[in-house]
Design a protein around this motif. Structure first.
Motif, PDB file in Angstrom:
ATOM      1  N   ILE A 251      68.715   8.078 -72.917  1.00  0.00           N
ATOM      2  CA  ILE A 251      70.165   7.929 -73.210  1.00  0.00           C
ATOM      3  C   ILE A 251      70.085   6.147 -73.085  1.00  0.00           C
ATOM      4  CG2 ILE A 251      72.632   7.819 -72.796  1.00  0.00           C
ATOM      5  CD1 ILE A 251      71.434  10.264 -73.946  1.00  0.00           C
ATOM      6  N   ALA A 252      70.288   5.343 -74.242  1.00  0.00           N
ATOM      7  CA  ALA A 252      70.334   3.987 -74.224  1.00  0.00           C
ATOM      8  C   ALA A 252      71.649   3.413 -74.179  1.00  0.00           C
ATOM      9  CB  ALA A 252      69.678   3.435 -75.489  1.00  0.00           C
ATOM     10  N   LEU A 253      71.943   2.301 -73.115  1.00  0.00           N
ATOM     11  CA  LEU A 253      73.104   1.740 -72.972  1.00  0.00           C
ATOM     12  C   LEU A 253      73.271   0.490 -74.163  1.00  0.00           C
ATOM     13  CD1 LEU A 253      75.516   1.433 -70.962  1.00  0.00           C
ATOM     14  CD2 LEU A 253      74.275   0.136 -69.612  1.00  0.00           C
ATOM     15  N   SER A 254      74.447   0.434 -74.699  1.00  0.00           N
ATOM     16  CA  SER A 254      74.551  -0.231 -75.867  1.00  0.00           C
ATOM     17  C   SER A 254      75.398  -1.321 -75.872  1.00  0.00           C
ATOM     18  CB  SER A 254      75.559   0.874 -77.131  1.00  0.00           C
ATOM     19  OG  SER A 254      76.742   0.954 -76.632  1.00  0.00           O
ATOM     20  N   ASP A 255      75.951  -1.846 -74.611  1.00  0.00           N
ATOM     21  CA  ASP A 255      76.997  -2.982 -74.687  1.00  0.00           C
ATOM     22  C   ASP A 255      76.597  -4.178 -73.644  1.00  0.00           C
ATOM     23  OD1 ASP A 255      77.310  -1.658 -72.177  1.00  0.00           O
ATOM     24  OD2 ASP A 255      79.444  -2.099 -72.044  1.00  0.00           O
ATOM     25  N   TYR A 257      74.975  -6.661 -74.799  1.00  0.00           N
ATOM     26  CA  TYR A 257      75.266  -7.832 -75.686  1.00  0.00           C
ATOM     27  C   TYR A 257      76.348  -7.588 -76.742  1.00  0.00           C
ATOM     28  CZ  TYR A 257      70.870  -8.777 -73.672  1.00  0.00           C
ATOM     29  OH  TYR A 257      69.803  -9.203 -72.797  1.00  0.00           O
ATOM     30  N   GLY A 258      77.135  -6.315 -76.654  1.00  0.00           N
ATOM     31  CA  GLY A 258      77.788  -5.743 -77.594  1.00  0.00           C
ATOM     32  C   GLY A 258      77.247  -4.929 -78.511  1.00  0.00           C
ATOM     33  N   LEU A 259      78.029  -4.357 -79.191  1.00  0.00           N
ATOM     34  CA  LEU A 259      77.520  -2.985 -80.191  1.00  0.00           C
ATOM     35  C   LEU A 259      76.551  -3.577 -81.251  1.00  0.00           C
ATOM     36  CD1 LEU A 259      76.960   0.060 -80.734  1.00  0.00           C
ATOM     37  CD2 LEU A 259      79.126  -0.203 -82.029  1.00  0.00           C
ATOM     38  N   GLU A 260      77.133  -4.546 -81.860  1.00  0.00           N
ATOM     39  CA  GLU A 260      76.688  -5.304 -83.111  1.00  0.00           C
ATOM     40  C   GLU A 260      75.125  -5.684 -82.707  1.00  0.00           C
ATOM     41  OE1 GLU A 260      77.796  -4.603 -86.051  1.00  0.00           O
ATOM     42  OE2 GLU A 260      79.329  -3.777 -85.180  1.00  0.00           O
ATOM     43  N   ALA A 261      74.742  -6.392 -81.779  1.00  0.00           N
ATOM     44  CA  ALA A 261      73.605  -7.047 -81.285  1.00  0.00           C
ATOM     45  C   ALA A 261      72.667  -5.531 -80.859  1.00  0.00           C
ATOM     46  CB  ALA A 261      73.763  -8.113 -79.954  1.00  0.00           C
ATOM     47  N   PHE A 262      73.365  -4.575 -80.345  1.00  0.00           N
ATOM     48  CA  PHE A 262      72.538  -3.480 -79.654  1.00  0.00           C
ATOM     49  C   PHE A 262      71.894  -2.802 -81.071  1.00  0.00           C
ATOM     50  CE2 PHE A 262      72.411   1.214 -79.387  1.00  0.00           C
ATOM     51  CZ  PHE A 262      71.525   1.175 -78.300  1.00  0.00           C
ATOM     52  N   LEU A 263      72.656  -2.718 -81.993  1.00  0.00           N
ATOM     53  CA  LEU A 263      72.371  -1.891 -83.145  1.00  0.00           C
ATOM     54  C   LEU A 263      71.223  -2.605 -84.180  1.00  0.00           C
ATOM     55  CD1 LEU A 263      75.772  -0.464 -84.536  1.00  0.00           C
ATOM     56  CD2 LEU A 263      74.064   0.665 -83.256  1.00  0.00           C
ATOM     57  N   ARG A 264      71.233  -4.148 -83.910  1.00  0.00           N
ATOM     58  CA  ARG A 264      70.344  -4.844 -84.680  1.00  0.00           C
ATOM     59  C   ARG A 264      68.920  -4.602 -84.120  1.00  0.00           C
ATOM     60  NH1 ARG A 264      74.559  -8.738 -85.088  1.00  0.00           N
ATOM     61  NH2 ARG A 264      73.972  -9.817 -82.981  1.00  0.00           N
ATOM     62  N   ASP A 265      68.881  -4.307 -82.671  1.00  0.00           N
ATOM     63  CA  ASP A 265      67.573  -4.075 -82.008  1.00  0.00           C
ATOM     64  C   ASP A 265      67.199  -2.480 -81.960  1.00  0.00           C
ATOM     65  OD1 ASP A 265      66.970  -6.600 -81.482  1.00  0.00           O
ATOM     66  OD2 ASP A 265      68.076  -6.481 -79.373  1.00  0.00           O
ATOM     67  N   PHE A 266      68.359  -1.460 -82.312  1.00  0.00           N
ATOM     68  CA  PHE A 266      68.170  -0.275 -82.042  1.00  0.00           C
ATOM     69  C   PHE A 266      67.698   0.222 -83.349  1.00  0.00           C
ATOM     70  CE2 PHE A 266      69.403   4.141 -80.915  1.00  0.00           C
ATOM     71  CZ  PHE A 266      68.751   4.349 -79.939  1.00  0.00           C
ATOM     72  N   ARG A 278      75.103   5.431 -74.633  1.00  0.00           N
ATOM     73  CA  ARG A 278      76.191   5.730 -73.858  1.00  0.00           C
ATOM     74  C   ARG A 278      77.050   4.409 -74.251  1.00  0.00           C
ATOM     75  NH1 ARG A 278      77.727   4.091 -68.395  1.00  0.00           N
ATOM     76  NH2 ARG A 278      75.560   3.196 -68.067  1.00  0.00           N
ATOM     77  N   HIS A 279      78.550   4.765 -74.313  1.00  0.00           N
ATOM     78  CA  HIS A 279      79.451   3.887 -74.516  1.00  0.00           C
ATOM     79  C   HIS A 279      80.161   3.483 -73.218  1.00  0.00           C
ATOM     80  CE1 HIS A 279      83.918   2.947 -74.854  1.00  0.00           C
ATOM     81  NE2 HIS A 279      83.484   2.324 -75.723  1.00  0.00           N
TER      82      HIS A 279
END
Length: 395
Positions: A251-255, A257-266, A278-279
């Motif tokens: 389970i990866a923690l997403s926040d 750097y905030g969600l948008e930065a997380f999704l760019r790396d994920f 995880r939220h």
């Protein structure tokens, strides 16, 4: 003595500690305490907190506790051998009244990450219990029991919610150790299969429940000073985790750097590799919609992935999220303070956060305001630039 077992902590402390032993044994870190409630005077309790800390630092893992840890599929034998030698050392912890003289206290933990990582959860539990034993010593827990049973009945008896499961995540802000045990016992007996488990390892062992947890913000924050370069630190943290656990605890923690930065790396690789995300800050409904869309964009069926919600939940909020996301993905819910400290008095909103690693400032800039504790404003500005974080996020 408030803490009498080193197992009385959250599972993710052990899972992160194993990575530290194997991959970052020389890392040096600093943590800082903060109470977010205004007007709370903790200074009168400093000596009692210090005494409880001294008692905590006398504890060692018992042989039967080590055997319990050794039975987990993802724990390696050399880590358990290390824990057999482990003991917390109070020389790494400083507790004093804040210089401002406003009733706040300063707690700083400095030292090797490997030897300080286990302080956070029991120390927060100690502060809570010391505070409430003085400010609500004569409290009748009948109201707390009434509220707890109403929550159990709501989740258990509402039609079409049999598949909605919750877990106890409430160790750090519990009213007391005894109360948390009573709460989790009531949840187990009242909810049955709707109780997924508890983050507290000691309670999981005592009550024959599943211990739950993967990683926390400190793990990703530390990689700001451990990774090859700052921009790659989130990717480096996820890859180091995958190297350690080979698909387990996914389970990866997403926040951080905030969600948008997380999704760019994920990217597609991580979407397929990790079991879910995880939220822990921001609007959970908007967060979930974006994460599910991200899975679809990366050719991953969202129905095979887990969304874990753990930010300030209560049972009605859990049920709203379940109704919104059910049948679109797998779901898990961790409920903390609302379970273990809903007895009448206002709970303390206290945290201990990593602020430095290897002499460098580290920070998180989550999707909720007020959660950043970095002491270096210039570093925060630089972090925003590197991860393309809006200037208002996390303030």
């Amino acid at each position: 003595m408030i803490i009498d077992s080193l197992l009385d902590t959250d599972l993710y402390k052990f899972s992160m500690m194993q990575v530290v032993l194997h991959q970052y044994p020389a890392a040096q870190v600093e943590y800082r305490f903060k109470c977010r409630n205004p007007g709370i005077d903790l200074v009168p309790y400093i000596e009692e907190i210090r005494a409880e800390l001294a008692a905590l630092c006398q504890l060692r893992f018992a042989a039967d506790e080590l055997d319990y840890l050794r039975g987990w599929r993802f724990i390696k034998s050399d880590f358990v051998d290390f824990l057999g030698l482990f003991q917390l050392n109070e020389k790494y912890v400083e507790i004093a009244p804040a210089a401002a003289g406003n009733g706040e206290i300063e707690i700083r933990i400095r030292g090797p990450w490997l030897h300080t990582i286990l302080f956070e959860v029991p120390l927060l539990a100690i502060i809570n219990e010391v505070y409430f034993r003085h400010t609500s010593a004569d409290l009748d827990l009948a109201e707390g029991r009434r509220r707890l049973r109403a929550k159990i009945a709501l989740l258990r008896d509402t039609p079409d919610y049999a598949g909605c499961k919750i877990a106890d995540y409430g160790t750090r802000r519990r009213y007391s150790r005894t109360w948390q045990r009573e709460v989790v016992t009531e949840l187990r007996d009242g909810l049955g299969a709707q109780l997924a488990g508890t983050s507290n390892v000691w309670l999981a062992r005592q009550l024959n429940l599943t211990p739950l947890g993967t990683l926390a913000h400190e793990y990703l924050q530390a990689h700001q000073a451990l990774g090859p370069r700052l921009r790659d630190s989130q990717v480096a943290a996820l890859e180091a985790w995958a190297k350690e656990y080979r698909g387990d605890l996914g389970i990866a923690l997403s926040d951080v750097y905030g969600l948008e930065a997380f999704l760019r790396d994920f990217d597609m690789y991580f979407c397929k590799l990790f079991d879910g995300t995880r939220h822990d800050s921001g609007d959970p409904f908007a967060w979930g919609d974006k994460v599910l869309a991200h899975y679809r964009a990366n050719r991953v069926d969202p129905r095979s992935k887990v969304l874990v919600f753990s930010d300030g939940l209560d049972v009605p909020k859990v049920m709203q999220l379940y109704a919104y996301f059910r049948d679109r993905c797998l779901l898990a819910f961790g409920v903390g303070t609302n379970l273990t400290n809903d007895v009448g008095p206002t709970p303390l909103q206290i945290v201990i956060k990593m602020i430095r690693c290897n002499g460098q400032p580290v920070a998180k800039l989550s999707d909720s305001a007020g959660k950043n504790m970095c002491e270096d404003a210039a570093y925060v500005t630089y972090l925003r630039q590197v991860f393309q974080i809006p200037a208002t996020q996390g303030l």
